[in-house]
Every structure is written in C-alpha cells, then in structure tokens.
Design a protein around this motif. Structure first.
Motif, PDB file in Angstrom:
ATOM      1  N   SER A 178     -29.396  -6.650 -41.995  1.00 30.83           N
ATOM      2  CA  SER A 178     -28.496  -5.772 -41.259  1.00 30.83           C
ATOM      3  C   SER A 178     -27.154  -6.477 -41.067  1.00 30.83           C
ATOM      4  O   SER A 178     -27.066  -7.489 -40.363  1.00 30.83           O
ATOM      5  CB  SER A 178     -29.105  -5.400 -39.896  1.00 30.83           C
ATOM      6  OG  SER A 178     -28.197  -4.619 -39.151  1.00 30.83           O
ATOM      7  N   THR A 180     -24.546  -5.348 -39.487  1.00 25.57           N
ATOM      8  CA  THR A 180     -23.932  -5.079 -38.191  1.00 25.57           C
ATOM      9  C   THR A 180     -24.651  -5.764 -37.027  1.00 25.57           C
ATOM     10  O   THR A 180     -24.203  -5.647 -35.886  1.00 25.57           O
ATOM     11  CB  THR A 180     -23.899  -3.561 -37.924  1.00 25.57           C
ATOM     12  OG1 THR A 180     -25.237  -3.040 -37.975  1.00 25.57           O
ATOM     13  CG2 THR A 180     -23.052  -2.856 -38.965  1.00 25.57           C
ATOM     14  N   TYR A 181     -25.752  -6.471 -37.295  1.00 27.64           N
ATOM     15  CA  TYR A 181     -26.478  -7.124 -36.199  1.00 27.64           C
ATOM     16  C   TYR A 181     -25.828  -8.446 -35.821  1.00 27.64           C
ATOM     17  O   TYR A 181     -25.667  -8.756 -34.638  1.00 27.64           O
ATOM     18  CB  TYR A 181     -27.932  -7.359 -36.595  1.00 27.64           C
ATOM     19  CG  TYR A 181     -28.765  -7.935 -35.480  1.00 27.64           C
ATOM     20  CD1 TYR A 181     -29.219  -7.127 -34.436  1.00 27.64           C
ATOM     21  CD2 TYR A 181     -29.090  -9.288 -35.460  1.00 27.64           C
ATOM     22  CE1 TYR A 181     -29.974  -7.662 -33.398  1.00 27.64           C
ATOM     23  CE2 TYR A 181     -29.838  -9.834 -34.437  1.00 27.64           C
ATOM     24  CZ  TYR A 181     -30.290  -9.008 -33.403  1.00 27.64           C
ATOM     25  OH  TYR A 181     -31.037  -9.543 -32.382  1.00 27.64           O
ATOM     26  N   ALA A 186     -20.907  -8.679 -39.108  1.00 32.15           N
ATOM     27  CA  ALA A 186     -20.303  -7.399 -38.742  1.00 32.15           C
ATOM     28  C   ALA A 186     -18.786  -7.456 -38.894  1.00 32.15           C
ATOM     29  O   ALA A 186     -18.161  -6.526 -39.420  1.00 32.15           O
ATOM     30  CB  ALA A 186     -20.688  -7.031 -37.309  1.00 32.15           C
ATOM     31  N   THR A 266     -19.525  -0.844 -35.764  1.00 32.53           N
ATOM     32  CA  THR A 266     -20.308  -1.714 -34.883  1.00 32.53           C
ATOM     33  C   THR A 266     -20.867  -0.969 -33.680  1.00 32.53           C
ATOM     34  O   THR A 266     -21.350  -1.606 -32.742  1.00 32.53           O
ATOM     35  CB  THR A 266     -19.440  -2.888 -34.390  1.00 32.53           C
ATOM     36  OG1 THR A 266     -18.373  -2.376 -33.587  1.00 32.53           O
ATOM     37  CG2 THR A 266     -18.864  -3.662 -35.562  1.00 32.53           C
ATOM     38  N   GLY A 270     -20.387  -3.741 -31.151  1.00 34.91           N
ATOM     39  CA  GLY A 270     -21.450  -4.658 -31.522  1.00 34.91           C
ATOM     40  C   GLY A 270     -22.446  -4.917 -30.408  1.00 34.91           C
ATOM     41  O   GLY A 270     -22.328  -4.406 -29.289  1.00 34.91           O
ATOM     42  N   VAL A 271     -23.441  -5.731 -30.736  1.00 38.21           N
ATOM     43  CA  VAL A 271     -24.491  -6.073 -29.778  1.00 38.21           C
ATOM     44  C   VAL A 271     -23.900  -6.909 -28.645  1.00 38.21           C
ATOM     45  O   VAL A 271     -23.289  -7.954 -28.877  1.00 38.21           O
ATOM     46  CB  VAL A 271     -25.625  -6.846 -30.479  1.00 38.21           C
ATOM     47  CG1 VAL A 271     -26.717  -7.209 -29.468  1.00 38.21           C
ATOM     48  CG2 VAL A 271     -26.194  -6.030 -31.626  1.00 38.21           C
TER      49      VAL A 271
END
Length: 324
Positions: A178, A180-181, A186, A266, A270-271
C-alpha cells in the motif's frame, strides 16, 4: 552692342537643414500628455475592479478573521465575536505540529519543483531531437496530462497504484503493498502525480525558448566536441535563464499550494496526519475542527510566504533586465 548689365537682387535663402533640431524648453505637460499617461490605466480599470472584488475583499476578510475569536459558536450566533489580536498567531507559532507541517510542505514543494523542472527540461530537449510525428505525439500526450483536472488525475493514479487491483504493483512484483500507508511512500506517490500534471508547462515553455536559440550556437558547441549534457549546462541553460526563473517561481507557488492531490490520494492527510501540508492543515483546522480563525491565520501565513517568493521573482526579473 554691349550686353545688358545683370540685375542685382536679394540673395536666395540658404537650403534648409534636413537634420531634426533638438527640442528645447520644458516638456509639454498639457492635457494631451496627461491623457496619454492615464490611458493604459483606463483600459485596465475594468480588470482591476474585478480583481479587487475577487482578491482584495476576500484577503481583507481572511485577515480580519485571523484577529478574531471565530469558531462554530460565533458562526451560529451562540456567542459574540471577540477581538483576540495576535493571540491566534501566537497559538499557531507555538504549535509544534504547525512547524512540522511547514517543514514537510517546504520539502515536498522543493521535491516537486525539482522533479517538474528535470522532467520538463529533459523532454523539451528531446522534442528538439525527434522527428515531427513523435514530437506531435509527445506534445499531445503532455497537453492531455496538463488538461486533466487534479481530482481526476489523482483518482486515476490511485487506481494505478491500488494494492488490490492496480497494475503497477503487479508489474513491479510488490504484491499488496500500500503506497498510501507509509509516510514517505505516500508523499512519493503524490509527488509523481504532481510532476505528471505539472511538467507540460515547463516542457512547452523551455522548448519554445530552445527553438529561439540560434542554431549556429548549438552547432558550434557540437563542433567543439560538447555532448548533450555539456551543451545544456554551458550553452542552453545560461541563455534560457529568464525562462527558467519564470517557470521555477511559478512551480514553487503552485506546488506550495497543493491541496487536491494530497487530500484525495492520502484521504485527508494520511494516517494520523503524517502527510499534511499547509493547505490541508488549514482546511482541517477551519472546517474539520471549526476553528475558522486559526484556519484563516494559516492562510495569512501562506499568503505572506508566497508574497515573499513573488518579490524574489520580481527582483530576479529586474536583475536580468526584464521589463515589469
């Protein structure tokens, strides 16, 4: 018989001097001169009125809100609006997350600018070395990427790098990786999409500049044994410096304000907000947290930074002798 005596008359005037005489006296300052001075501004007046309504008033409101206590309570009318002065700026500059987001924004924008310039200049040189049909195909493909809306391009790139259905991971043998993780993966994915949709402007502009360079200059460098990289570094790049300055400053301004690609690719930053940039950070503060005054403060800070970049751009133009 003697000849008649010639008649004596006035001497003919000397021939006029065809050379223009220098004008003497003070310059004319009559109505015609004043009218000529204000004529350009009269033509620009409608555009200036529109720009004033679209830019000046929103910036004024943005700056005003940045000095107020303006949250959802004030928007709904539950509490009165109060003046906070520079408290919003003090709170923003005292927030460690703001500085980390600002650093990430600067580094991300710098990487995007370098990637865009590298790809655009390389393809511009390539356009000068291929035949008409490949050149037309490359130009159409680049203009297609340039004309694609940011949200559409971001969605397409998300599909291409999807861990389950995307063809890129399968071709690279990455399995269900992944992009985008992770934080850096990302940012790398968004960077590639930004470069993809930004390089056509650099390519077309630099290609036009290269075509304006006299062919004899490049041929002389080739006869001296210079390779492609040496010709670009020692011949083309110095002659194209004004063009390169313009596209560099424009790329800095555009990449510093990236919002759509980060927000879409994201999922809002994002995360745990690891992929936030200033534009997305301001959006989250203003609309997700209903801290409209703090979001406006971030917007003013971005405006000041971009104004500084613009002033540097104008100074470089003056140094290169360009008319402003």
């Amino acid at each position: 018989m003697s000849a008649p005596a010639p008649t004596v008359g006035p001497a003919p005037p000397p021939p006029a001097d065809p050379r223009p005489r220098p004008r003497t006296g003070a310059p004319r300052t009559g109505p015609r001169r004043l009218q000529g001075r204000w004529t350009p501004w009269l033509y620009l007046a409608p555009a200036l009125v529109v720009l004033g309504g679209l830019l000046v008033y929103p910036i004024y409101q943005l700056g005003l809100i940045s000095f107020l206590e303006y949250t959802q309570a004030q928007v709904s009318g539950g509490e009165p609006t109060s003046f906070r002065g520079i408290d919003n700026y003090t709170a923003l500059f005292g927030d460690a997350q703001f500085w980390s987001v600002l650093l990430a924004t600067v580094l991300f924008a710098a990487a995007c600018v370098l990637g865009t310039l590298a790809v655009g200049c390389a393809l511009a040189v390539l356009l000068t070395r291929v035949r008409a049909v490949p050149r037309l195909v490359l130009m159409l493909a680049a203009l297609g990427a340039w004309a694609t809306p940011a949200i559409t391009g971001s969605t397409v790139w998300m599909f291409l790098f999807d861990p389950d259905f995307g063809p890129v991971d399968k071709l690279l043998g990455l399995g269900d990786f992944s992009w985008t993780y992770g934080k850096y993966s990302a940012f790398a994915l968004v960077l590639m999409e930004v470069v993809w949709c930004s390089f056509p402007l650099v390519m077309v502009t630099v290609y036009a500049g290269i075509r304006a360079v006299p062919a004899e200059v490049v041929e002389a460098a080739q006869l001296d044994g210079a390779g492609a990289w040496r010709i670009w570094r020692s011949v083309l790049a110095p002659m194209l410096r004004p063009i390169l300055i313009v596209v560099t400053i424009q790329s800095i301004i555009w990449d510093f304000k990236v919002f759509t690609q980060i927000y879409v690719m994201t999922d809002g930053g994002g995360v745990a907000g690891q992929n936030l940039v200033l534009n997305v950070y301001a959006y989250q503060k203003a609309f997700a947290s209903s801290e409209y005054s703090l979001g406006s403060t971030i917007g003013i800070v971005m405006l000041v930074i971009l104004l500084g970049v613009t002033l540097v751009y104008l100074k470089l133009l003056r140094r290169n002798g360009e008319q402003l």
